[in-house]
Design an enzyme around this catalytic site. Sequence first.
Site, PDB file in Angstrom:
ATOM      1  N   ARG A  23       0.759  -1.412   0.048  1.00  0.00           N
ATOM      2  CA  ARG A  23       0.106   0.084   0.067  1.00  0.00           C
ATOM      3  C   ARG A  23       0.823   1.484   0.200  1.00  0.00           C
ATOM      4  O   ARG A  23       0.513   2.155  -0.615  1.00  0.00           O
ATOM      5  CB  ARG A  23      -0.867  -0.081   1.227  1.00  0.00           C
ATOM      6  N   THR A  24       2.004   1.261   1.085  1.00  0.00           N
ATOM      7  CA  THR A  24       2.530   2.531   1.177  1.00  0.00           C
ATOM      8  C   THR A  24       3.323   2.943  -0.300  1.00  0.00           C
ATOM      9  O   THR A  24       3.291   4.003  -0.643  1.00  0.00           O
ATOM     10  CB  THR A  24       3.334   2.612   2.400  1.00  0.00           C
ATOM     11  N   LYS A  26      26.740  -3.986  -0.657  1.00  0.00           N
ATOM     12  CA  LYS A  26      27.928  -3.955  -0.427  1.00  0.00           C
ATOM     13  C   LYS A  26      28.719  -3.188   0.757  1.00  0.00           C
ATOM     14  O   LYS A  26      29.841  -2.824   0.778  1.00  0.00           O
ATOM     15  CB  LYS A  26      28.442  -3.224  -1.920  1.00  0.00           C
ATOM     16  N   ARG A  62      11.044   3.870   3.792  1.00  0.00           N
ATOM     17  CA  ARG A  62      10.638   2.834   4.776  1.00  0.00           C
ATOM     18  C   ARG A  62      11.982   2.130   5.113  1.00  0.00           C
ATOM     19  O   ARG A  62      12.828   1.683   4.196  1.00  0.00           O
ATOM     20  CB  ARG A  62       9.727   1.986   4.075  1.00  0.00           C
ATOM     21  N   HIS A  85       4.817   6.019  11.774  1.00  0.00           N
ATOM     22  CA  HIS A  85       4.219   5.703  10.266  1.00  0.00           C
ATOM     23  C   HIS A  85       3.272   6.987  10.018  1.00  0.00           C
ATOM     24  O   HIS A  85       2.009   6.892  10.107  1.00  0.00           O
ATOM     25  CB  HIS A  85       3.247   4.350  10.017  1.00  0.00           C
TER      26      HIS A  85
HETATM   27  N1   CP Z   1      -0.304   0.142   5.966  1.00  0.00           N
HETATM   28  C1   CP Z   1       0.906  -0.254   5.330  1.00  0.00           C
HETATM   29  O1   CP Z   1       2.092   0.468   5.795  1.00  0.00           O
HETATM   30  O2   CP Z   1       0.950  -1.068   4.397  1.00  0.00           O
HETATM   31  P1   CP Z   1       2.310  -1.597   3.539  1.00  0.00           P
HETATM   32  O3   CP Z   1       3.237  -2.333   4.691  1.00  0.00           O
HETATM   33  O4   CP Z   1       1.528  -2.502   2.397  1.00  0.00           O
HETATM   34  O5   CP Z   1       2.736  -0.414   3.043  1.00  0.00           O
END
Ligand code: CP
Length: 305
Positions: free
Chosen positions: A53-54, A82, A103, A131
């Site tokens: 999603r993100t 590396k 992320r 998040h």
């Molecule tokens: N909600 C969320 O962070 O989903 P993903 O891990 O699929 O990005």
Amino acid sequence: MNFINRDVISISDFSKEEILFILDTAEKIENKGSFGLLNDKILAVLFFEPSTRTRLSFESAMHRLGGRVLGFSDYLSTSTKKGESLHDTIKMVENYADIIVIRHFLDGAARLAADATEKPIINAGDGSNQHPTQTLLDLFTIRKLHGKIDTLHIGFVGDLKYGRTVHSLAAALSHFNVQLYFISPETLKMPKHLLEELSAKNIQYIVSDKIEEFIPKLDVLYATRIQQERFADRNEYEKVKDSYILTKKMLHDAKPTLKILHPLPRVNEISRELDDTPYAAYFEQAKYGVVVRKAIIGLLAGVYK
Ligand code: CP
């Protein structure tokens, strides 16, 4: 309000007014065309941890704004393998993009990335810490479904220890007049320092390992996955993995207006039989990821004001 070139690292870096401004911007642009607004801009998406999603909603948001996207979803195919440091990776990517989404599996990685560059960094999830863009879309969803945030009774269930979406959302809700319920197995309780922050802001909350008795009170139930990948000991995961599985039967005393949210992905914590009920709001919630991330990118780039 000025968001140009700001980092989005922690939801706690944003005031209530700023949070509401982002939600209002998302609402304002929801049904408006945006193609071409960012046609000279590039978004980098650096994903050191899996995502559906993100990453894809950030990419979709940038494409819908007319911008371009580069990045990776498998860091083992990059020079990190590396031995390149995150600092050096960011020093390179700042030459290739205007905004950087990251992320990472380590708490604090987004802040470290922000310290390495003047380009805006957006935290798309760092370990079990934060998040913030998920939180903004969660708030957007709650406000859309209930028409308000104040006075709601909001329960969290599942992995409250490692759940970064829970940590971010609880911090954001501390700006509002809400009653919170934190329901988890004993070993996955909400971190003490986060509860202390809520107490300092006079937020009323209840901590429990039982869910049934609280269901009739709730306006929102925010379910989360027990995150196998955060456990050092597989046996500990096995003990708690099926602690809460939401079913129709469990909701027989729920308010008809209860909405179940989940950041997704789910494993088995929400039974599929709930998907077609009016309680299920998790797919609608995920849909709002695009418009909220469009608003965030547009505000940082200065095309939304
Ligand atoms: N909600 C969320 O962070 O989903 P993903 O891990 O699929 O990005």
